[in-house]
Structures are given as structure tokens and as C-alpha cells.
Design a protein around this motif. Structure first.
Motif, PDB file in Angstrom:
ATOM      1  N   LYS A  39       1.030  -6.208  -9.839  1.00 24.58           N
ATOM      2  CA  LYS A  39       1.301  -7.602  -9.896  1.00 24.58           C
ATOM      3  C   LYS A  39       1.733  -7.617  -8.296  1.00 24.58           C
ATOM      4  CE  LYS A  39       1.002  -9.041 -14.083  1.00 24.58           C
ATOM      5  NZ  LYS A  39       0.324  -7.658 -14.551  1.00 24.58           N
ATOM      6  N   ALA A  40       3.109  -6.876  -7.992  1.00 25.34           N
ATOM      7  CA  ALA A  40       3.605  -7.346  -7.004  1.00 25.34           C
ATOM      8  C   ALA A  40       3.172  -6.600  -5.529  1.00 25.34           C
ATOM      9  CB  ALA A  40       5.156  -6.911  -6.837  1.00 25.34           C
ATOM     10  N   THR A  41       2.678  -5.622  -5.684  1.00 29.47           N
ATOM     11  CA  THR A  41       1.686  -4.601  -4.647  1.00 29.47           C
ATOM     12  C   THR A  41       0.713  -5.350  -4.513  1.00 29.47           C
ATOM     13  OG1 THR A  41       2.945  -2.550  -5.473  1.00 29.47           O
ATOM     14  CG2 THR A  41       1.397  -2.275  -3.953  1.00 29.47           C
ATOM     15  N   THR A  42      -0.112  -5.685  -5.437  1.00 28.59           N
ATOM     16  CA  THR A  42      -1.370  -6.640  -5.023  1.00 28.59           C
ATOM     17  C   THR A  42      -1.156  -7.842  -4.280  1.00 28.59           C
ATOM     18  OG1 THR A  42      -2.499  -5.662  -7.111  1.00 28.59           O
ATOM     19  CG2 THR A  42      -3.183  -7.575  -6.164  1.00 28.59           C
ATOM     20  N   LEU A  43      -0.088  -8.365  -4.462  1.00 34.60           N
ATOM     21  CA  LEU A  43       0.146  -9.685  -3.531  1.00 34.60           C
ATOM     22  C   LEU A  43       0.733  -9.283  -2.485  1.00 34.60           C
ATOM     23  CD1 LEU A  43       2.256 -11.944  -6.109  1.00 34.60           C
ATOM     24  CD2 LEU A  43      -0.075 -12.263  -5.192  1.00 34.60           C
ATOM     25  N   GLY A  44       1.421  -8.235  -2.476  1.00 32.99           N
ATOM     26  CA  GLY A  44       1.891  -7.550  -0.970  1.00 32.99           C
ATOM     27  C   GLY A  44       0.743  -7.333  -0.116  1.00 32.99           C
ATOM     28  N   VAL A  45      -0.094  -6.247  -0.569  1.00 34.07           N
ATOM     29  CA  VAL A  45      -1.126  -5.979   0.188  1.00 34.07           C
ATOM     30  C   VAL A  45      -2.068  -7.020   0.577  1.00 34.07           C
ATOM     31  CG1 VAL A  45      -3.013  -4.199   0.323  1.00 34.07           C
ATOM     32  CG2 VAL A  45      -0.780  -3.506  -0.611  1.00 34.07           C
ATOM     33  N   GLY A  46      -2.498  -7.918  -0.323  1.00 33.40           N
ATOM     34  CA  GLY A  46      -3.394  -8.747  -0.143  1.00 33.40           C
ATOM     35  C   GLY A  46      -2.716  -9.757   0.981  1.00 33.40           C
ATOM     36  N   SER A  47      -1.416 -10.043   1.100  1.00 32.36           N
ATOM     37  CA  SER A  47      -0.918 -10.771   2.218  1.00 32.36           C
ATOM     38  C   SER A  47      -1.020 -10.200   3.364  1.00 32.36           C
ATOM     39  CB  SER A  47       0.546 -11.162   1.789  1.00 32.36           C
ATOM     40  OG  SER A  47       1.276 -12.102   2.805  1.00 32.36           O
ATOM     41  N   LEU A  48      -0.853  -8.856   3.383  1.00 31.88           N
ATOM     42  CA  LEU A  48      -0.911  -8.077   4.727  1.00 31.88           C
ATOM     43  C   LEU A  48      -2.404  -8.156   5.196  1.00 31.88           C
ATOM     44  CD1 LEU A  48       1.477  -4.894   3.804  1.00 31.88           C
ATOM     45  CD2 LEU A  48       1.807  -6.590   5.640  1.00 31.88           C
ATOM     46  N   LEU A  49      -3.277  -8.059   4.247  1.00 31.64           N
ATOM     47  CA  LEU A  49      -4.659  -7.934   4.663  1.00 31.64           C
ATOM     48  C   LEU A  49      -5.207  -9.431   5.258  1.00 31.64           C
ATOM     49  CD1 LEU A  49      -6.086  -5.806   1.780  1.00 31.64           C
ATOM     50  CD2 LEU A  49      -6.174  -5.086   4.169  1.00 31.64           C
ATOM     51  N   ILE A  50      -4.818 -10.306   4.604  1.00 27.94           N
ATOM     52  CA  ILE A  50      -5.030 -11.879   5.162  1.00 27.94           C
ATOM     53  C   ILE A  50      -4.396 -11.834   6.452  1.00 27.94           C
ATOM     54  CG2 ILE A  50      -4.453 -14.088   4.848  1.00 27.94           C
ATOM     55  CD1 ILE A  50      -4.745 -13.545   1.809  1.00 27.94           C
ATOM     56  N   LEU A  74      -9.522  -5.551  -4.106  1.00 21.77           N
ATOM     57  CA  LEU A  74      -8.534  -5.374  -4.676  1.00 21.77           C
ATOM     58  C   LEU A  74      -7.947  -5.981  -5.731  1.00 21.77           C
ATOM     59  CD1 LEU A  74      -5.825  -3.615  -4.005  1.00 21.77           C
ATOM     60  CD2 LEU A  74      -4.852  -5.763  -2.750  1.00 21.77           C
ATOM     61  N   LEU A  75      -8.138  -7.298  -5.552  1.00 26.46           N
ATOM     62  CA  LEU A  75      -7.911  -8.426  -6.751  1.00 26.46           C
ATOM     63  C   LEU A  75      -8.907  -8.266  -8.092  1.00 26.46           C
ATOM     64  CD1 LEU A  75      -7.267 -11.562  -4.703  1.00 26.46           C
ATOM     65  CD2 LEU A  75      -5.655 -10.233  -5.914  1.00 26.46           C
ATOM     66  N   ILE A  76      -9.942  -7.353  -7.741  1.00 26.01           N
ATOM     67  CA  ILE A  76     -10.981  -7.441  -8.871  1.00 26.01           C
ATOM     68  C   ILE A  76     -10.369  -6.107  -9.521  1.00 26.01           C
ATOM     69  CG2 ILE A  76     -12.999  -6.835  -9.683  1.00 26.01           C
ATOM     70  CD1 ILE A  76     -14.025  -8.731  -7.568  1.00 26.01           C
ATOM     71  N   THR A  77     -10.111  -5.026  -8.739  1.00 24.11           N
ATOM     72  CA  THR A  77      -9.842  -3.627  -9.438  1.00 24.11           C
ATOM     73  C   THR A  77      -8.616  -3.447  -9.917  1.00 24.11           C
ATOM     74  OG1 THR A  77      -9.517  -2.736  -7.316  1.00 24.11           O
ATOM     75  CG2 THR A  77     -11.617  -2.646  -7.915  1.00 24.11           C
ATOM     76  N   PRO A  79      -6.263  -5.522 -11.880  1.00 24.32           N
ATOM     77  CA  PRO A  79      -6.190  -5.823 -13.249  1.00 24.32           C
ATOM     78  C   PRO A  79      -6.991  -4.794 -14.066  1.00 24.32           C
ATOM     79  CG  PRO A  79      -6.630  -7.680 -11.861  1.00 24.32           C
ATOM     80  CD  PRO A  79      -6.929  -6.565 -11.105  1.00 24.32           C
ATOM     81  N   VAL A  80      -8.017  -4.357 -13.680  1.00 24.72           N
ATOM     82  CA  VAL A  80      -9.096  -3.601 -14.489  1.00 24.72           C
ATOM     83  C   VAL A  80      -8.508  -2.192 -14.533  1.00 24.72           C
ATOM     84  CG1 VAL A  80     -11.517  -2.433 -14.608  1.00 24.72           C
ATOM     85  CG2 VAL A  80     -11.265  -4.801 -14.026  1.00 24.72           C
ATOM     86  N   SER A  81      -7.881  -1.524 -13.697  1.00 28.24           N
ATOM     87  CA  SER A  81      -7.312  -0.276 -13.740  1.00 28.24           C
ATOM     88  C   SER A  81      -5.998  -0.296 -14.488  1.00 28.24           C
ATOM     89  CB  SER A  81      -7.023   0.278 -12.423  1.00 28.24           C
ATOM     90  OG  SER A  81      -6.061  -0.673 -11.685  1.00 28.24           O
ATOM     91  N   ALA A  82      -5.136  -1.492 -14.461  1.00 31.01           N
ATOM     92  CA  ALA A  82      -4.040  -1.625 -15.102  1.00 31.01           C
ATOM     93  C   ALA A  82      -4.486  -1.575 -16.772  1.00 31.01           C
ATOM     94  CB  ALA A  82      -3.265  -2.893 -14.907  1.00 31.01           C
ATOM     95  N   HIS A  83      -5.596  -2.400 -17.036  1.00 28.98           N
ATOM     96  CA  HIS A  83      -6.073  -2.656 -18.435  1.00 28.98           C
ATOM     97  C   HIS A  83      -6.400  -1.365 -18.939  1.00 28.98           C
ATOM     98  CE1 HIS A  83      -7.715  -4.265 -21.921  1.00 28.98           C
ATOM     99  NE2 HIS A  83      -8.746  -3.638 -21.779  1.00 28.98           N
ATOM    100  N   LEU A  84      -6.937  -0.408 -17.937  1.00 30.99           N
ATOM    101  CA  LEU A  84      -7.534   0.972 -18.878  1.00 30.99           C
ATOM    102  C   LEU A  84      -6.332   1.981 -18.879  1.00 30.99           C
ATOM    103  CD1 LEU A  84     -10.790   1.393 -16.525  1.00 30.99           C
ATOM    104  CD2 LEU A  84     -10.661   0.917 -19.097  1.00 30.99           C
ATOM    105  N   LEU A  85      -5.371   1.694 -17.931  1.00 26.32           N
ATOM    106  CA  LEU A  85      -4.265   2.561 -18.044  1.00 26.32           C
ATOM    107  C   LEU A  85      -3.374   2.373 -19.458  1.00 26.32           C
ATOM    108  CD1 LEU A  85      -3.033   2.800 -14.418  1.00 26.32           C
ATOM    109  CD2 LEU A  85      -3.596   4.853 -15.894  1.00 26.32           C
ATOM    110  N   ALA A  86      -3.249   1.138 -19.779  1.00 26.60           N
ATOM    111  CA  ALA A  86      -2.314   0.527 -20.925  1.00 26.60           C
ATOM    112  C   ALA A  86      -3.266   0.930 -22.186  1.00 26.60           C
ATOM    113  CB  ALA A  86      -2.234  -1.070 -20.608  1.00 26.60           C
TER     114      ALA A  86
END
Length: 146
Positions: A39-50, A74-77, A79-86
Motif C-alpha cells: 500500500k504505502a510503498t507503492t504510493l511512495g515509489v509511484g509518486s517518486l516516479l511521477i 508497479l501498480l499492476i504487480t 496487488p498480485v504479488s501480495a495476493h499470492l503471498l497471502a
């Protein structure tokens, strides 16, 4: 004005990335640790990339699309990786620190509770008898092999 906007995006990205990393270290449970990086790191890295894409598009002769592609992937992968880990954690029966709901709370339900007693009674009265030849085949060993 562009510098202030880029500074805002960079600071926002740094704060979100820090909070996500801190959550990964501080949270005790595997299930709760998934929230930090996804959640948070995806938003952070996305903001830095933008911010990077805007800066290099403004400085260069053409639009920089590399950062936008990375953000989309990043936004696609994530949630998918988190779902697979869960799902893996559930498959391995990892325990959670969250308390299980009490049986009384489950039995009381609420206005959204569905009454399935009729469906259960119908399922119990359906014809589930095994045909006699199938029962013999299940019980008797295969004697056709010599």
C-alpha cells in the motif's frame, strides 16, 4: 512553480516509502506485514516516479514515458504479488495474531445473515445412495489382474 510541485511529489513519495518500510519492520504478523510494501510503498515509489517523469519531460526535448510504464507495472504487480503471498501463508497455515471471532458473534449474525437451513435439509434428503454394483466395485479388490 514546477520546482515546488516536484518537491511536493518527492517529499510525499519519501514519506510514503518510509512509512511502508517502517510498517514492514514494525508489524509482527505476516498478514499485517503485507500492507506496508503493497500500500504505502507503492504510493511512495509511484509518486517518486511521477516526479521523475515530469522533471525529465520538462528538461528534455521529448516526453519521458519510462517512468510512467514503471508506475503502471508497479501498480499492476504489487496487488498480485501480495495476493499470492497471502494465499501461500494460508496454504502453509501460518498463524495470525488477530483474534478469531467468537462463536456467539458469528451465530448472532445480523440483518445480512442468510437462512440456509432449508437448503441444508434439501441437501440431506437428496438421493446419495450408491448403486449396488458400484458398491461391490469399491469394496472388492480387482481380481481381473493375473
Amino acid at each position: 512553480m514546477l520546482e515546488f510541485f516536484l518537491s511536493f511529489l518527492i517529499l510525499t513519495g519519501a514519506i510514503f516509502t518510509f512509512i511502508g518500510s517502517l510498517g514492514l519492520v514494525r508489524l509482527k504478523d505476516m498478514y499485517t506485514r503485507l500492507h506496508g510494501p503493497t500500500k504505502a510503498t507503492t504510493l511512495g515509489v509511484g509518486s517518486l516516479l511521477i516526479a521523475s517523469a515530469i522533471y525529465f519531460s520538462a528538461q528534455g526535448p521529448s516526453i519521458s514515458l519510462h517512468e510512467f510504464l514503471i508506475t503502471i507495472f508497479l501498480l499492476i504487480t504489487a496487488p498480485v504479488s501480495a495476493h499470492l503471498l497471502a494465499k501461500t501463508a494460508l496454504h502453509l497455515n501460518l498463524t495470525s495474531l488477530a483474534e478469531k471471532p467468537e462463536k456467539d458473534a458469528i451465530d448472532q449474525g445480523g440483518p445480512d445473515e442468510v437462512d440456509t437451513t432449508e437448503e441444508t435439509e434439501k441437501a440431506d434428503t437428496t438421493d446419495t445412495a450408491v448403486k449396488p454394483e458400484a458398491a461391490e466395485a469399491l469394496q472388492a479388490p480387482d481380481q481381473t489382474k493375473s
